[in-house]
Write a protein that holds these residues in place. Structure first.
Motif, PDB file in Angstrom:
ATOM      1  N   GLU A  54      29.746  39.608  78.396  1.00 26.61           N
ATOM      2  CA  GLU A  54      29.715  38.528  79.361  1.00 26.61           C
ATOM      3  C   GLU A  54      30.124  39.021  80.745  1.00 26.61           C
ATOM      4  O   GLU A  54      30.990  39.882  80.888  1.00 26.61           O
ATOM      5  CB  GLU A  54      30.651  37.396  78.932  1.00 26.61           C
ATOM      6  N   THR A  55      29.517  38.486  81.776  1.00 20.82           N
ATOM      7  CA  THR A  55      29.899  38.820  83.135  1.00 20.82           C
ATOM      8  C   THR A  55      30.905  37.799  83.645  1.00 20.82           C
ATOM      9  O   THR A  55      30.937  36.666  83.208  1.00 20.82           O
ATOM     10  CB  THR A  55      28.673  38.829  84.058  1.00 20.82           C
ATOM     11  N   SER A  56      31.732  38.219  84.557  1.00 21.52           N
ATOM     12  CA  SER A  56      32.785  37.355  85.059  1.00 21.52           C
ATOM     13  C   SER A  56      32.518  36.960  86.497  1.00 21.52           C
ATOM     14  O   SER A  56      32.220  37.810  87.341  1.00 21.52           O
ATOM     15  CB  SER A  56      34.133  38.077  84.984  1.00 21.52           C
ATOM     16  N   PRO A  57      32.623  35.670  86.834  1.00 25.65           N
ATOM     17  CA  PRO A  57      32.488  35.262  88.222  1.00 25.65           C
ATOM     18  C   PRO A  57      33.704  35.642  89.047  1.00 25.65           C
ATOM     19  O   PRO A  57      33.709  35.510  90.253  1.00 25.65           O
ATOM     20  CB  PRO A  57      32.368  33.733  88.116  1.00 25.65           C
ATOM     21  N   LEU A  58      34.765  36.106  88.386  1.00 23.27           N
ATOM     22  CA  LEU A  58      35.989  36.489  89.077  1.00 23.27           C
ATOM     23  C   LEU A  58      36.182  38.001  89.001  1.00 23.27           C
ATOM     24  O   LEU A  58      37.280  38.502  88.807  1.00 23.27           O
ATOM     25  CB  LEU A  58      37.186  35.765  88.470  1.00 23.27           C
ATOM     26  N   ALA A  59      35.109  38.757  89.105  1.00 21.17           N
ATOM     27  CA  ALA A  59      35.166  40.207  88.973  1.00 21.17           C
ATOM     28  C   ALA A  59      35.852  40.840  90.173  1.00 21.17           C
ATOM     29  O   ALA A  59      35.717  40.377  91.309  1.00 21.17           O
ATOM     30  CB  ALA A  59      33.754  40.773  88.835  1.00 21.17           C
ATOM     31  N   GLU A  60      36.563  41.917  89.931  1.00 17.59           N
ATOM     32  CA  GLU A  60      37.191  42.682  90.986  1.00 17.59           C
ATOM     33  C   GLU A  60      36.209  43.705  91.541  1.00 17.59           C
ATOM     34  O   GLU A  60      35.279  44.131  90.848  1.00 17.59           O
ATOM     35  CB  GLU A  60      38.429  43.402  90.448  1.00 17.59           C
TER      36      GLU A  60
ATOM     37  N   ARG B   2      41.614  44.421  86.421  1.00 13.29           N
ATOM     38  CA  ARG B   2      41.717  45.883  86.479  1.00 13.29           C
ATOM     39  C   ARG B   2      40.529  46.550  85.783  1.00 13.29           C
ATOM     40  O   ARG B   2      40.669  47.516  85.042  1.00 13.29           O
ATOM     41  CB  ARG B   2      43.044  46.353  85.882  1.00 13.29           C
ATOM     42  N   GLY B   3      39.340  45.979  86.017  1.00 19.30           N
ATOM     43  CA  GLY B   3      38.108  46.573  85.523  1.00 19.30           C
ATOM     44  C   GLY B   3      37.754  46.237  84.097  1.00 19.30           C
ATOM     45  O   GLY B   3      36.778  46.761  83.563  1.00 19.30           O
ATOM     46  N   PHE B   4      38.510  45.342  83.444  1.00 22.77           N
ATOM     47  CA  PHE B   4      38.264  45.032  82.031  1.00 22.77           C
ATOM     48  C   PHE B   4      38.126  43.527  81.870  1.00 22.77           C
ATOM     49  O   PHE B   4      38.949  42.759  82.360  1.00 22.77           O
ATOM     50  CB  PHE B   4      39.437  45.542  81.170  1.00 22.77           C
TER      51      PHE B   4
END
Length: 302
Positions: free
Chosen positions: A72-78, A7-9
């Motif tokens: 950190e960036t997420s590879p599972l970003a929405e 949810r964006g976080f």
């Protein structure tokens, strides 16, 4: 460190299993921490139970390693369009948990939640009952509204949250003083220092916002109804020396629902899983070993 966007976080999460840091094919047990803390204090409990479960630990939004300044960036970003304005109501944290399970592809799990996290879990059990096999609520309960006491708590809590200089972490024995109110039995210094570090690093808005949602007139009115509506088999564990959420509050909550089993662990306070791990684990294993189904997984877990 692994992060996942819910949810964006960005949320920190990790797996503890017999195969290491990856899930296998065992049932999943999700751990939810309490106010001002992080999943770190659940690690020893998870390691003790990973022979039976794939244990999923995560830090709630605004706490631990899931802070707003996480880079950190997420590879599972929405996708950006799914980002929503999030509040600090307990129900929104329950929705966060549902989102976490969605992104990880987990349809059905067991829960073990503590303190504020247990309040979040109660909402989750009612909003998403079909996603939970069995649940453990550690140090939870219901309380009565007292306007004068609540206002005093808000004033004190606001002061504590506002004045958290980082240099406190470097002072000797501060960690022990910080944990004294929560414990009947002392913990190793490394654990106490970890608690202090998490408290000092928590987002101001999240720490303050959840004080007002956990201890509120609304909570005194709503939580008894939520406990009464639980349909999932649930174990509620209290420490008999707990002054944060006294055992009697847990007893009253359990009395509202025949689906809730109630256990008191002697000579422990607000962290029975750490103060008397053998007894805590025995009670938890007895409960979880009854009727736990294999995990239902939608999609990938990576």
């Amino acid at each position: 460190m692994p992060y996942i966007t819910v949810r964006g976080f960005n949320h920190y999460y990790e797996w503890i299993s017999e195969s290491g840091n990856e899930p296998s094919d065992k049932p999943v047990l999700v751990f939810v921490h309490g106010w001002g803390g992080s999943a770190r204090y659940w690690e020893s409990t998870a390691r003790a139970l990973c022979d039976r479960f794939d244990c999923l630990l995560y830090d709630m939004r605004g706490f631990g390693r899931s802070r707003s300044n996480t880079s950190e960036t997420s590879p599972l970003a929405e996708p950006p369009e799914t980002v929503v304005e999030l509040s600090y109501e307990l129900e929104t944290y329950a929705d966060d948990l549902a989102g976490l399970l969605d992104v990880l592809g987990l349809q059905r799990v067991c829960l073990n939640a503590h303190s504020m996290g247990a309040s979040v879990a109660v909402f989750f059990l009612n909003l998403y009952a079909d996603r939970v096999d069995r649940a453990i609520l550690t140090c939870s309960g219901i309380f009565e509204y007292d306007e004068k006491a609540f206002n005093a708590f808000y004033k004190f809590g606001g002061y504590v949250v506002k004045f958290r200089p980082r240099w406190l972490y470097g002072l000797p024995f501060v960690d022990r003083l910080f944990m004294q109110r929560f414990l009947h039995r002392s913990l190793p210094g490394a654990i106490s220092r970890s608690f202090l570090n998490d408290f000092l690093m928590a987002d101001y808005e999240a720490a303050l916002g959840t004080i007002f949602t956990c201890v509120s007139k609304k909570a005194t009115e709503v939580m008894p109804q939520e406990f009464a509506q639980i349909t999932v088999p649930t174990l509620l564990i209290s420490g008999d020396r707990d002054i944060i959420i006294p055992a009697e509050m847990g007893r009253q909550a359990a009395a509202l629902n025949n689906n809730i089993q109630y256990v008191v662990i002697p000579n422990t306070a607000h962290f029975p899983m750490l103060e008397d791990a053998p007894t805590y684990l025995e009670r938890v294993r007895e409960f979880l070993d009854v009727g736990v189904v294999q995990p239902s997984v939608a999609g990938s877990r990576e």
